[in-house]
Design an enzyme around this catalytic site. Sequence first.
Site, PDB file in Angstrom:
ATOM      1  N   LYS A  60     -17.393 -34.169   9.617  1.00 57.59           N
ATOM      2  CA  LYS A  60     -17.077 -35.470   9.507  1.00 57.59           C
ATOM      3  C   LYS A  60     -17.288 -36.223  11.010  1.00 57.59           C
ATOM      4  CE  LYS A  60     -15.279 -36.141   5.508  1.00 57.59           C
ATOM      5  NZ  LYS A  60     -15.691 -37.099   4.856  1.00 57.59           N
TER       6      LYS A  60
ATOM      7  N   TYR B 282     -15.739 -28.483   8.544  1.00 56.57           N
ATOM      8  CA  TYR B 282     -15.638 -29.619   7.987  1.00 56.57           C
ATOM      9  C   TYR B 282     -15.170 -30.728   8.650  1.00 56.57           C
ATOM     10  CZ  TYR B 282     -12.801 -33.308   5.646  1.00 56.57           C
ATOM     11  OH  TYR B 282     -12.256 -34.435   5.115  1.00 56.57           O
TER      12      TYR B 282
ATOM     13  N   ILE C 110      -9.530 -40.296  -4.466  1.00 58.46           N
ATOM     14  CA  ILE C 110      -9.506 -41.874  -3.432  1.00 58.46           C
ATOM     15  C   ILE C 110     -10.518 -42.551  -4.367  1.00 58.46           C
ATOM     16  CG2 ILE C 110      -9.365 -43.078  -1.535  1.00 58.46           C
ATOM     17  CD1 ILE C 110      -8.548 -40.213  -0.124  1.00 58.46           C
TER      18      ILE C 110
ATOM     19  N   ASP D 110     -21.695 -40.152  -7.499  1.00 55.93           N
ATOM     20  CA  ASP D 110     -20.966 -38.664  -7.693  1.00 55.93           C
ATOM     21  C   ASP D 110     -21.797 -37.696  -8.165  1.00 55.93           C
ATOM     22  OD1 ASP D 110     -18.866 -36.437  -8.046  1.00 55.93           O
ATOM     23  OD2 ASP D 110     -17.570 -38.274  -7.125  1.00 55.93           O
ATOM     24  N   LEU D 111     -21.406 -36.387  -7.838  1.00 52.31           N
ATOM     25  CA  LEU D 111     -21.823 -35.353  -8.615  1.00 52.31           C
ATOM     26  C   LEU D 111     -21.522 -35.251 -10.000  1.00 52.31           C
ATOM     27  CD1 LEU D 111     -21.578 -32.199  -5.993  1.00 52.31           C
ATOM     28  CD2 LEU D 111     -23.648 -33.369  -6.906  1.00 52.31           C
TER      29      LEU D 111
ATOM     30  N   SER E  95     -11.952 -38.342   8.889  1.00 54.05           N
ATOM     31  CA  SER E  95     -10.839 -37.420   8.787  1.00 54.05           C
ATOM     32  C   SER E  95     -10.011 -37.288  10.141  1.00 54.05           C
ATOM     33  CB  SER E  95     -11.223 -36.151   8.141  1.00 54.05           C
ATOM     34  OG  SER E  95     -10.012 -35.305   8.273  1.00 54.05           O
TER      35      SER E  95
ATOM     36  N   GLY F 287     -13.498 -38.488  -7.561  1.00 50.59           N
ATOM     37  CA  GLY F 287     -12.742 -37.967  -6.686  1.00 50.59           C
ATOM     38  C   GLY F 287     -11.180 -38.777  -6.818  1.00 50.59           C
TER      39      GLY F 287
HETATM   40  P1  NAD Z   1     -12.079 -35.527  -3.583  1.00 49.43           P
HETATM   41  O1  NAD Z   1     -12.715 -34.062  -3.464  1.00 49.43           O
HETATM   42  O2  NAD Z   1     -11.060 -35.650  -4.720  1.00 49.43           O
HETATM   43  O3  NAD Z   1     -13.353 -36.405  -4.026  1.00 49.43           O
HETATM   44  C1  NAD Z   1     -14.561 -36.078  -3.520  1.00 49.43           C
HETATM   45  C2  NAD Z   1     -15.625 -36.588  -4.577  1.00 49.43           C
HETATM   46  O4  NAD Z   1     -17.143 -36.343  -3.796  1.00 49.43           O
HETATM   47  C3  NAD Z   1     -15.804 -35.558  -5.671  1.00 49.43           C
HETATM   48  O5  NAD Z   1     -15.526 -36.266  -6.805  1.00 49.43           O
HETATM   49  C4  NAD Z   1     -16.862 -34.957  -5.616  1.00 49.43           C
HETATM   50  O6  NAD Z   1     -17.593 -34.530  -6.745  1.00 49.43           O
HETATM   51  C5  NAD Z   1     -17.951 -35.950  -4.633  1.00 49.43           C
HETATM   52  N1  NAD Z   1     -18.699 -35.173  -4.015  1.00 49.43           N
HETATM   53  C6  NAD Z   1     -18.633 -34.062  -3.039  1.00 49.43           C
HETATM   54  N2  NAD Z   1     -19.881 -33.645  -2.729  1.00 49.43           N
HETATM   55  C7  NAD Z   1     -20.812 -34.331  -3.212  1.00 49.43           C
HETATM   56  C8  NAD Z   1     -22.194 -34.511  -3.031  1.00 49.43           C
HETATM   57  N3  NAD Z   1     -22.808 -33.731  -2.321  1.00 49.43           N
HETATM   58  N4  NAD Z   1     -23.008 -35.406  -3.646  1.00 49.43           N
HETATM   59  C9  NAD Z   1     -22.117 -36.318  -4.554  1.00 49.43           C
HETATM   60  N5  NAD Z   1     -20.929 -36.361  -4.877  1.00 49.43           N
HETATM   61  C10 NAD Z   1     -20.134 -35.262  -4.101  1.00 49.43           C
HETATM   62  O7  NAD Z   1     -11.786 -36.024  -2.196  1.00 49.43           O
HETATM   63  P2  NAD Z   1     -10.624 -37.273  -1.836  1.00 49.43           P
HETATM   64  O8  NAD Z   1      -9.229 -36.609  -1.616  1.00 49.43           O
HETATM   65  O9  NAD Z   1     -10.670 -38.302  -2.920  1.00 49.43           O
HETATM   66  O10 NAD Z   1     -11.278 -37.654  -0.316  1.00 49.43           O
HETATM   67  C11 NAD Z   1     -11.941 -38.601  -0.384  1.00 49.43           C
HETATM   68  C12 NAD Z   1     -12.492 -38.662   1.117  1.00 49.43           C
HETATM   69  O11 NAD Z   1     -11.608 -38.649   1.851  1.00 49.43           O
HETATM   70  C13 NAD Z   1     -13.570 -37.639   1.564  1.00 49.43           C
HETATM   71  O12 NAD Z   1     -14.541 -38.071   2.247  1.00 49.43           O
HETATM   72  C14 NAD Z   1     -12.756 -36.671   2.247  1.00 49.43           C
HETATM   73  O13 NAD Z   1     -13.208 -35.900   3.156  1.00 49.43           O
HETATM   74  C15 NAD Z   1     -11.835 -37.483   2.872  1.00 49.43           C
HETATM   75  N6  NAD Z   1     -10.362 -37.289   3.413  1.00 49.43           N
HETATM   76  C16 NAD Z   1      -9.505 -36.842   2.451  1.00 49.43           C
HETATM   77  C17 NAD Z   1      -8.259 -36.191   2.942  1.00 49.43           C
HETATM   78  C18 NAD Z   1      -7.302 -35.788   1.792  1.00 49.43           C
HETATM   79  O14 NAD Z   1      -6.382 -35.298   2.195  1.00 49.43           O
HETATM   80  N7  NAD Z   1      -7.539 -36.008   0.587  1.00 49.43           N
HETATM   81  C19 NAD Z   1      -7.950 -36.255   4.033  1.00 49.43           C
HETATM   82  C20 NAD Z   1      -8.900 -36.526   5.152  1.00 49.43           C
HETATM   83  C21 NAD Z   1     -10.147 -37.146   4.774  1.00 49.43           C
END
Ligand code: NAD
Length: 327
Positions: free
Chosen positions: A140, A136, A12, A31-32, A110, A10
Amino acid sequence: MSIVVTGSAGRIGSRVARRLLDEGEAVVGFDLRPAGIDHPRYREVIGAFSDPAAARQAAEGAKAVLHLGALMSWRREDADRLWEANVTGTRMVAEAAAAAGCRRFVFASSGEVYPENVPAYQPIDEDHPLAPRTPYGLTKLLGEEIVRFLGRTGAMETVILRFSHTQDAAELLDPDSFFSGPRFFLHPKIRQQEAFGNAAAVAALEAVDDGREALVLSRNENGRPFAMHITDTRDMVEGILLALRHPAAAREVFNLGASEPVDFARALPLMAERTGLPLREVNLPGPGIHYRTANRKIRERLGFTPTWTIERMIDEAVAARSARQRS
Ligand code: NAD
């Protein structure tokens, strides 16, 4: 001993995994999807967080887990998948970490647990009541409870980080970006509001559409411009590493994000000037988005120092947009 990074493919997680490898750590991605990292100290488990065998395999030999992966979706039809990934998944990942003797567990929560877009008071600090309004946000909050429970009843030092909205700067001026498209670009915003069934918002947006690609400055029904935190992924990585290593982070909850919210009335004209795109202004029905979240606790206790202002991010976004247009 390794550090497990979930969500390693992902936005981050992939940056965190690469940074830890650069610093000499052994990293396990979970990750998936594959992260595309080829490194002698990198191992990867491809699977779902809710699969206990995959979670055990990832946690084996872990000194710390950074649980950064999750499903981010606000679509009604994703309710079951959200629960599976973010609640059952967090439970499986956290229990596997505890069973493997992992010392520190950092959880990506979040601002939607408050939620930031309907604040009871501002700036929103870590004591703000928790009352999510989306499935969502609920997943969290439940994830936080699972992590708190394991911290309370076991030996793991847990750290909960309530993430700001986070973007790669390069995504900011990309109309196809999941977040920035509907936030800043008129046509993707119309499509998003159609999908949400917000007929009044669609009508307001269509009223300023002359068919050309344009940026959109969103205001609420009283004309107040939107304002929210948009944090660069690189600043988030710094905060996550502090949560991983700083002794004072143990068993704490921190808001993690940029110090100042982005005022759309300042950022959108700058984006329009730098891209040459026309700027439309629209008053959308309802209270709109306007919040300020405090990052004081993580700055004062852990020394977090964000450096990516929206102006710096826009500079990079303009360069990325030009590169996309050339290719
Ligand atoms: P992203 O969507 O880019 O990455 C999430 C990753 O999790 C993806 O690579 C996806 O394949 C993997 N994933 C999802 N479901 C899965 C599962 N069931 N099993 C295995 N892998 C799985 O998200 P990001 O922007 O990198 O965010 C990272 C974290 O930060 C997440 O927990 C998100 O909820 C949290 N967050 C993000 C934001 C934002 O604005 N980006 C804001 C608040 C919180």
